[in-house]
Design a protein around this motif. Structure first.
Motif, PDB file in Angstrom:
ATOM      1  N   SER A  49      28.805 -10.516  -6.683  1.00  0.00           N
ATOM      2  CA  SER A  49      27.513 -10.318  -6.035  1.00  0.00           C
ATOM      3  C   SER A  49      26.982 -11.586  -5.390  1.00  0.00           C
ATOM      4  CB  SER A  49      26.487  -9.811  -7.056  1.00  0.00           C
ATOM      5  OG  SER A  49      26.971  -8.700  -7.756  1.00  0.00           O
ATOM      6  N   THR A  50      27.529 -12.752  -5.777  1.00  0.00           N
ATOM      7  CA  THR A  50      27.059 -14.017  -5.210  1.00  0.00           C
ATOM      8  C   THR A  50      27.511 -14.186  -3.765  1.00  0.00           C
ATOM      9  OG1 THR A  50      28.991 -15.054  -6.230  1.00  0.00           O
ATOM     10  CG2 THR A  50      26.898 -15.232  -7.401  1.00  0.00           C
ATOM     11  N   ARG A  51      28.436 -13.351  -3.311  1.00  0.00           N
ATOM     12  CA  ARG A  51      28.853 -13.380  -1.908  1.00  0.00           C
ATOM     13  C   ARG A  51      27.870 -12.557  -1.083  1.00  0.00           C
ATOM     14  NH1 ARG A  51      35.137 -11.826  -1.739  1.00  0.00           N
ATOM     15  NH2 ARG A  51      34.887 -12.601   0.400  1.00  0.00           N
ATOM     16  N   PHE A  52      27.548 -13.029   0.102  1.00  0.00           N
ATOM     17  CA  PHE A  52      26.688 -12.238   0.972  1.00  0.00           C
ATOM     18  C   PHE A  52      27.371 -10.913   1.263  1.00  0.00           C
ATOM     19  CE2 PHE A  52      24.542 -16.273   2.056  1.00  0.00           C
ATOM     20  CZ  PHE A  52      23.224 -15.844   1.967  1.00  0.00           C
ATOM     21  N   HIS A  53      26.650  -9.816   1.040  1.00  0.00           N
ATOM     22  CA  HIS A  53      27.245  -8.512   1.292  1.00  0.00           C
ATOM     23  C   HIS A  53      26.258  -7.608   2.032  1.00  0.00           C
ATOM     24  CE1 HIS A  53      25.563  -8.695  -2.813  1.00  0.00           C
ATOM     25  NE2 HIS A  53      25.261  -7.412  -2.697  1.00  0.00           N
ATOM     26  N   ALA A  54      26.819  -6.840   2.926  1.00  0.00           N
ATOM     27  CA  ALA A  54      26.059  -5.844   3.686  1.00  0.00           C
ATOM     28  C   ALA A  54      26.897  -4.579   3.750  1.00  0.00           C
ATOM     29  CB  ALA A  54      25.742  -6.352   5.091  1.00  0.00           C
ATOM     30  N   TRP A  55      26.266  -3.452   4.063  1.00  0.00           N
ATOM     31  CA  TRP A  55      27.005  -2.193   4.080  1.00  0.00           C
ATOM     32  C   TRP A  55      26.309  -1.190   4.994  1.00  0.00           C
ATOM     33  CZ3 TRP A  55      23.323   1.087   2.259  1.00  0.00           C
ATOM     34  CH2 TRP A  55      22.394   0.558   1.335  1.00  0.00           C
ATOM     35  N   ARG A  56      27.070  -0.198   5.412  1.00  0.00           N
ATOM     36  CA  ARG A  56      26.499   0.875   6.241  1.00  0.00           C
ATOM     37  C   ARG A  56      27.349   2.126   6.131  1.00  0.00           C
ATOM     38  NH1 ARG A  56      28.608   0.948  11.862  1.00  0.00           N
ATOM     39  NH2 ARG A  56      30.348  -0.518  12.015  1.00  0.00           N
ATOM     40  N   ASN A  57      26.730   3.262   6.381  1.00  0.00           N
ATOM     41  CA  ASN A  57      27.416   4.553   6.374  1.00  0.00           C
ATOM     42  C   ASN A  57      28.111   4.747   7.717  1.00  0.00           C
ATOM     43  OD1 ASN A  57      28.272   7.153   5.950  1.00  0.00           O
ATOM     44  ND2 ASN A  57      26.258   8.093   6.104  1.00  0.00           N
ATOM     45  N   LEU A  58      29.409   4.969   7.691  1.00  0.00           N
ATOM     46  CA  LEU A  58      30.176   5.194   8.919  1.00  0.00           C
ATOM     47  C   LEU A  58      30.399   6.681   9.191  1.00  0.00           C
ATOM     48  CD1 LEU A  58      32.979   2.481   8.531  1.00  0.00           C
ATOM     49  CD2 LEU A  58      30.881   2.321   9.878  1.00  0.00           C
ATOM     50  N   HIS A  59      29.950   7.513   8.261  1.00  0.00           N
ATOM     51  CA  HIS A  59      30.200   8.951   8.344  1.00  0.00           C
ATOM     52  C   HIS A  59      29.119   9.628   9.173  1.00  0.00           C
ATOM     53  CE1 HIS A  59      32.191  12.546   7.266  1.00  0.00           C
ATOM     54  NE2 HIS A  59      31.433  12.924   6.262  1.00  0.00           N
ATOM     55  N   ASP A  60      29.474  10.747   9.829  1.00  0.00           N
ATOM     56  CA  ASP A  60      28.481  11.492  10.602  1.00  0.00           C
ATOM     57  C   ASP A  60      27.684  12.446   9.719  1.00  0.00           C
ATOM     58  OD1 ASP A  60      30.430  13.332  10.061  1.00  0.00           O
ATOM     59  OD2 ASP A  60      30.885  13.816  12.159  1.00  0.00           O
ATOM     60  N   ARG A 109       0.804  -1.216   0.000  1.00  0.00           N
ATOM     61  CA  ARG A 109       0.000   0.000   0.000  1.00  0.00           C
ATOM     62  C   ARG A 109       0.838   1.268   0.000  1.00  0.00           C
ATOM     63  NH1 ARG A 109      -2.952  -3.015   3.871  1.00  0.00           N
ATOM     64  NH2 ARG A 109      -2.030  -1.805   5.546  1.00  0.00           N
ATOM     65  N   ILE A 110       1.918   1.305   0.807  1.00  0.00           N
ATOM     66  CA  ILE A 110       2.638   2.565   0.980  1.00  0.00           C
ATOM     67  C   ILE A 110       4.088   2.498   0.498  1.00  0.00           C
ATOM     68  CG2 ILE A 110       1.190   3.205   2.929  1.00  0.00           C
ATOM     69  CD1 ILE A 110       3.471   2.483   4.802  1.00  0.00           C
ATOM     70  N   SER A 111       4.531   1.342  -0.001  1.00  0.00           N
ATOM     71  CA  SER A 111       5.882   1.196  -0.582  1.00  0.00           C
ATOM     72  C   SER A 111       6.987   1.535   0.401  1.00  0.00           C
ATOM     73  CB  SER A 111       6.024   2.067  -1.849  1.00  0.00           C
ATOM     74  OG  SER A 111       5.091   1.687  -2.825  1.00  0.00           O
ATOM     75  N   GLN A 112       6.766   1.321   1.684  1.00  0.00           N
ATOM     76  CA  GLN A 112       7.786   1.600   2.689  1.00  0.00           C
ATOM     77  C   GLN A 112       7.808   0.497   3.727  1.00  0.00           C
ATOM     78  OE1 GLN A 112       7.511   5.495   4.404  1.00  0.00           O
ATOM     79  NE2 GLN A 112       7.900   6.547   2.483  1.00  0.00           N
ATOM     80  N   GLY A 113       8.951   0.413   4.431  1.00  0.00           N
ATOM     81  CA  GLY A 113       9.043  -0.514   5.543  1.00  0.00           C
ATOM     82  C   GLY A 113       9.946  -1.703   5.325  1.00  0.00           C
ATOM     83  N   LEU A 114      10.420  -1.939   4.079  1.00  0.00           N
ATOM     84  CA  LEU A 114      11.268  -3.087   3.799  1.00  0.00           C
ATOM     85  C   LEU A 114      12.720  -2.661   3.579  1.00  0.00           C
ATOM     86  CD1 LEU A 114       9.101  -5.274   1.379  1.00  0.00           C
ATOM     87  CD2 LEU A 114       9.249  -5.355   3.874  1.00  0.00           C
ATOM     88  N   SER A 115      13.642  -3.479   4.056  1.00  0.00           N
ATOM     89  CA  SER A 115      15.061  -3.236   3.824  1.00  0.00           C
ATOM     90  C   SER A 115      15.407  -3.606   2.388  1.00  0.00           C
ATOM     91  CB  SER A 115      15.895  -4.088   4.789  1.00  0.00           C
ATOM     92  OG  SER A 115      15.712  -5.475   4.501  1.00  0.00           O
ATOM     93  N   LEU A 116      16.597  -3.201   1.928  1.00  0.00           N
ATOM     94  CA  LEU A 116      17.017  -3.549   0.575  1.00  0.00           C
ATOM     95  C   LEU A 116      17.148  -5.060   0.373  1.00  0.00           C
ATOM     96  CD1 LEU A 116      19.545  -0.736  -0.357  1.00  0.00           C
ATOM     97  CD2 LEU A 116      17.323  -1.184  -1.382  1.00  0.00           C
ATOM     98  N   PRO A 117      17.699  -5.819   1.340  1.00  0.00           N
ATOM     99  CA  PRO A 117      17.708  -7.274   1.152  1.00  0.00           C
ATOM    100  C   PRO A 117      16.315  -7.860   0.988  1.00  0.00           C
ATOM    101  CG  PRO A 117      19.272  -6.666   2.853  1.00  0.00           C
ATOM    102  CD  PRO A 117      18.498  -5.418   2.522  1.00  0.00           C
ATOM    103  N   GLY A 155      20.914  -5.638   6.722  1.00  0.00           N
ATOM    104  CA  GLY A 155      21.047  -7.074   6.539  1.00  0.00           C
ATOM    105  C   GLY A 155      21.877  -7.390   5.305  1.00  0.00           C
ATOM    106  N   ALA A 156      22.276  -8.653   5.204  1.00  0.00           N
ATOM    107  CA  ALA A 156      23.088  -9.094   4.074  1.00  0.00           C
ATOM    108  C   ALA A 156      22.209  -9.727   2.998  1.00  0.00           C
ATOM    109  CB  ALA A 156      24.139 -10.099   4.547  1.00  0.00           C
ATOM    110  N   TYR A 157      22.663  -9.649   1.760  1.00  0.00           N
ATOM    111  CA  TYR A 157      21.951 -10.248   0.644  1.00  0.00           C
ATOM    112  C   TYR A 157      22.945 -10.636  -0.433  1.00  0.00           C
ATOM    113  CZ  TYR A 157      22.339  -5.444  -1.222  1.00  0.00           C
ATOM    114  OH  TYR A 157      22.807  -4.220  -1.644  1.00  0.00           O
ATOM    115  N   ARG A 158      22.515 -11.421  -1.398  1.00  0.00           N
ATOM    116  CA  ARG A 158      23.369 -11.803  -2.516  1.00  0.00           C
ATOM    117  C   ARG A 158      22.504 -12.069  -3.733  1.00  0.00           C
ATOM    118  NH1 ARG A 158      25.516 -17.937  -1.043  1.00  0.00           N
ATOM    119  NH2 ARG A 158      23.455 -18.909  -0.766  1.00  0.00           N
TER     120      ARG A 158
END
Length: 275
Positions: free
Chosen positions: A250-261, A132-140, A211-214
């Motif tokens: 891309s077949t390896r499980f990969h996750a990422w995050r912003n470390l910058h302030d 309905r609102i296209s929000q709430g799911l992570s990229l994985p 989370g991680a995805y591949r």
């Protein structure tokens, strides 16, 4: 499913804020959650739509609580009526909402919400709300959901239109995928379906893949400014900063995050188009 109620932690995650922020909005008179028999805060669909509006007024317009209250008095009813029609449109600056497209695919294939939830591992309540609102799911989760219907996020976001032979994208004229993951803005850098999917990622402070995805293919990224971390296979950590590049399968499980302030901005390329 239209009568579903969300608890405060779930509503906060879908709105891209903290539960304490929702309590603050309540104290400021911006929202009035429903209450269970035991006094627990509950959020229905109308309230979720209101949370989206408040978040937009805060981040995009920079309004304070008093100004938001005034705007909501005049505009919330009009905005709520216009939203279902706007979600079906595509123009030069935005792409169609992903949620209604997923619902259309699900109904077209005769799938129930429960069957899709069982296959993807996404909870029934989140899946129903996302349609309905296209929000709430992570990229994985989004990637898993797209794969469930044999498609990609790029295709669902309308990136595959345009001339397949060439694509010119002027600086600063990027469109953006519909906002789904909190704090993550994805801007296509080439229109049409090509062997490479080229994107500009803008990560807000604290934003992550959640989370991680591949998937099939290979990836290349280049950090324009900021600092981020890539985690491969759950135990290999790579910190990247201004000017750093990284290439991996891309077949390896990969996750990422912003470390910058502050924001981290990078160029991210996937090939073949499986993102």
């Amino acid at each position: 499913m239209d009568d579903i109620r969300f608890k405060i932690t779930e509503a906060a995650r879908m709105a891209g804020v903290s539960a304490s922020t929702l309590r603050l909005w309540e104290s400021q008179g911006l929202i009035e959650p429903l209450r269970s028999a035991t006094g627990q805060r509950l959020f229905d669909q109308a309230m979720m739509d209101r949370l989206k509006t408040i978040g937009w007024l805060r981040t995009e317009k920079g309004l304070n609580p008093a100004a938001i209250r005034e705007v909501l008095k005049d505009e919330i009813e009009t905005a709520s009526q216009a939203e279902p029609q706007a979600a079906l449109k595509t123009d030069g600056d935005t792409t169609s909402a992903i949620g209604p497209k997923i619902r259309h695919l699900r109904r077209q294939t005769g799938r129930t919400l429960q069957s899709v939830a069982d296959e993807t591992g996404i909870t029934l309540s989140l899946l129903s709300s996302f349609e309905r609102i296209s929000q709430g799911l992570s990229l994985p989760a989004l990637h898993t959901l797209a794969a469930c219907f044999g498609t990609t996020l790029s295709a669902l976001s309308g990136q595959e239109g345009g001339d397949h032979r060439q694509s010119l994208m002027r600086a600063g004229q990027w469109s953006a995928w519909p906002a789904t993951a909190s704090g993550v803005t994805i801007q296509p850098l080439a229109e049409g379906r090509h062997q490479m999917e080229c994107h500009r990622f803008v990560l807000a402070p604290g934003a992550s893949s959640e989370g991680a995805y591949r998937h099939d293919g290979e990836e290349f990224l280049h950090v324009l400014h900021g600092r981020m971390q890539i985690v491969l296979d759950g135990d290999q950590f790579f910190d990247l900063t201004d000017g750093d590049s990284f290439y991996f399968e891309s077949t390896r499980f990969h996750a990422w995050r912003n470390l910058h302030d502050a924001e981290t901005v990078l160029i991210w390329i996937n090939t073949p188009p499986t993102f």
